[in-house]
Design a protein around this motif. Structure first.
Motif, PDB file in Angstrom:
ATOM      1  N   UNK A 109       0.752  -1.042  -0.076  1.00  9.09           N
ATOM      2  CA  UNK A 109      -0.105   0.063  -0.012  1.00  9.09           C
ATOM      3  C   UNK A 109       0.878   1.150   0.079  1.00  9.09           C
ATOM      4  N   UNK A 110       2.130   1.089   0.661  1.00 15.34           N
ATOM      5  CA  UNK A 110       2.840   2.506   0.678  1.00 15.34           C
ATOM      6  C   UNK A 110       3.569   2.818  -0.825  1.00 15.34           C
ATOM      7  N   UNK A 111       3.371   1.889  -1.755  1.00 15.79           N
ATOM      8  CA  UNK A 111       3.800   2.460  -3.221  1.00 15.79           C
ATOM      9  C   UNK A 111       2.874   3.333  -3.663  1.00 15.79           C
ATOM     10  N   UNK A 112       1.716   3.260  -3.229  1.00 16.88           N
ATOM     11  CA  UNK A 112       0.502   3.843  -3.978  1.00 16.88           C
ATOM     12  C   UNK A 112      -0.086   5.031  -3.081  1.00 16.88           C
ATOM     13  N   UNK A 141     -14.306  -3.897  -2.872  1.00 15.05           N
ATOM     14  CA  UNK A 141     -13.678  -2.560  -2.082  1.00 15.05           C
ATOM     15  C   UNK A 141     -13.595  -1.336  -2.921  1.00 15.05           C
ATOM     16  N   UNK A 142     -13.561  -0.195  -2.433  1.00 20.69           N
ATOM     17  CA  UNK A 142     -13.609   1.093  -2.866  1.00 20.69           C
ATOM     18  C   UNK A 142     -12.345   1.808  -2.488  1.00 20.69           C
ATOM     19  N   UNK A 143     -11.631   2.512  -3.649  1.00 20.37           N
ATOM     20  CA  UNK A 143     -10.640   3.206  -3.174  1.00 20.37           C
ATOM     21  C   UNK A 143     -11.103   4.463  -3.433  1.00 20.37           C
ATOM     22  N   UNK A 144     -10.765   5.560  -2.319  1.00 22.58           N
ATOM     23  CA  UNK A 144     -11.343   6.677  -2.229  1.00 22.58           C
ATOM     24  C   UNK A 144     -10.070   7.717  -2.530  1.00 22.58           C
ATOM     25  N   UNK A 150      -4.843  11.217  -5.276  1.00 22.81           N
ATOM     26  CA  UNK A 150      -3.993  10.282  -4.136  1.00 22.81           C
ATOM     27  C   UNK A 150      -5.138   9.579  -3.384  1.00 22.81           C
ATOM     28  N   UNK A 151      -4.663   8.744  -2.925  1.00 20.95           N
ATOM     29  CA  UNK A 151      -5.614   7.508  -2.051  1.00 20.95           C
ATOM     30  C   UNK A 151      -5.761   8.102  -0.835  1.00 20.95           C
ATOM     31  N   UNK A 152      -6.979   8.333  -0.417  1.00 16.54           N
ATOM     32  CA  UNK A 152      -7.542   8.614   0.864  1.00 16.54           C
ATOM     33  C   UNK A 152      -7.647   7.588   1.635  1.00 16.54           C
ATOM     34  N   UNK A 153      -8.450   6.502   1.294  1.00 12.68           N
ATOM     35  CA  UNK A 153      -8.727   5.443   2.117  1.00 12.68           C
ATOM     36  C   UNK A 153      -9.050   4.220   1.174  1.00 12.68           C
ATOM     37  N   UNK A 154      -8.801   3.143   1.412  1.00 11.01           N
ATOM     38  CA  UNK A 154      -9.066   1.710   0.987  1.00 11.01           C
ATOM     39  C   UNK A 154      -9.967   1.097   1.810  1.00 11.01           C
ATOM     40  N   UNK A 173     -21.412   5.923  -2.295  1.00  6.68           N
ATOM     41  CA  UNK A 173     -21.469   7.316  -2.372  1.00  6.68           C
ATOM     42  C   UNK A 173     -21.513   8.024  -1.113  1.00  6.68           C
ATOM     43  N   UNK A 174     -22.307   7.581  -0.063  1.00  6.47           N
ATOM     44  CA  UNK A 174     -22.491   8.103   1.249  1.00  6.47           C
ATOM     45  C   UNK A 174     -21.112   8.108   1.979  1.00  6.47           C
ATOM     46  N   UNK A 175     -20.317   6.974   1.842  1.00  3.08           N
ATOM     47  CA  UNK A 175     -19.060   7.030   2.252  1.00  3.08           C
ATOM     48  C   UNK A 175     -17.727   8.065   1.723  1.00  3.08           C
ATOM     49  N   UNK A 176     -18.020   8.071   0.380  1.00  7.82           N
ATOM     50  CA  UNK A 176     -17.413   9.173  -0.572  1.00  7.82           C
ATOM     51  C   UNK A 176     -17.442  10.441   0.012  1.00  7.82           C
ATOM     52  N   UNK A 177     -18.722  10.696   0.358  1.00  6.55           N
ATOM     53  CA  UNK A 177     -18.843  12.233   0.849  1.00  6.55           C
ATOM     54  C   UNK A 177     -18.472  12.448   2.329  1.00  6.55           C
TER      55      UNK A 177
END
Length: 239
Positions: A109-112, A141-144, A150-154, A173-177
């Motif tokens: 995960x550190x690579x991204x 899974x959702x990558x936000x 840049x990745x906020x959360x996975x 969508x709720x989680x993205x918001x």
């Protein structure tokens, strides 16, 4: 000295030693002198089991794990309940293998994390395959991503049976918001090994894309990963 500490006592004089006497020390010396590449897959598993089983010969168990799951990757990807079906695998041994998988996941995960995912796409795909590709059940899974991609959360959103994972677009969508994400990448695995999108995958992706678009969130891609490959909805012209 190591064998004395692990065994708890020294062997009586004139008594034959077990066939595996000194085996751990020989493996350690080979690792340090010849490097990790000198070890076979089952010997790597032996090392991982040494801490969980400080006494005795773990070579038979390591070989049994390889035989059961096919490879080192198969062993490290196996579910805890499946690992514990192998005779000799208790809680401590299972935990020893699980923590190695988690360490590898965090390293990947550190690579991204520090660069836009679009610029590190190969690493991103490799990361997704490493954490999901070999699972025997479907994971979604959702990558936000932020405004700079840049990745906020996975986060894992759903986990299903062998061939079905219920996905709820509004929850994505709720989680993205909640995370103030500007874009998302969807990822799920096909335990069958076939990365071809199903009609259900296509319909679900369209629904998420439309729901997200109404809230100003972009759907960059939807990846399907397997143990041997992957497919991209964008590359296939489905997004």
């Amino acid at each position: 000295m190591d064998e004395l500490a692990e065994g708890g006592h020294s062997a009586p004089a004139n008594h034959s030693k077990p066939h595996f006497h000194g085996h751990r020390e020989r493996l350690r010396r080979r690792l340090l002198e010849q490097g990790p590449g000198s070890l076979s897959d089952y010997e790597v598993i032996e090392f991982l089991l040494f801490g969980a089983k400080p006494r005795g010969d773990v070579k038979p168990l390591a070989k049994a794990l390889i035989a059961q799951f096919g490879s080192l990757a198969g062993v490290l990807s196996a579910a805890p309940r499946d690992l514990q079906k192998v005779p000799g695998m208790g809680d401590a041994s299972t935990a020893a293998l699980l923590i190695i998988r988690e360490a590898a996941t965090r390293l990947a995960r550190t690579d991204i994390l520090e660069q836009p995912v679009i610029e590190s796409w190969t690493q991103l795909v490799g990361y997704c395959r490493s954490i999901m590709g070999r699972s025997s059940v479907e994971h979604f899974r959702v990558l936000f991503l932020d405004r700079k991609n840049r990745l906020i959360a996975d986060e894992e959103q759903q986990r299903g049976t062998v061939d079905h994972t219920p996905v709820y677009p509004r929850e994505v969508v709720k989680r993205a918001l909640e995370l103030s994400a500007s874009a998302v990448i969807l990822v799920h695995n096909h335990p069958s090994g076939d990365a071809t999108p199903s009609q259900g995958d296509i319909d679900m992706t369209k629904e998420i894309r439309e729901t997200a678009r109404r809230m100003g969130i972009e759907l960059h891609d939807h990846l399907i990963v397997t143990r041997s490959g992957e497919s991209s909805f964008r590359s296939l012209g489905l997004i």
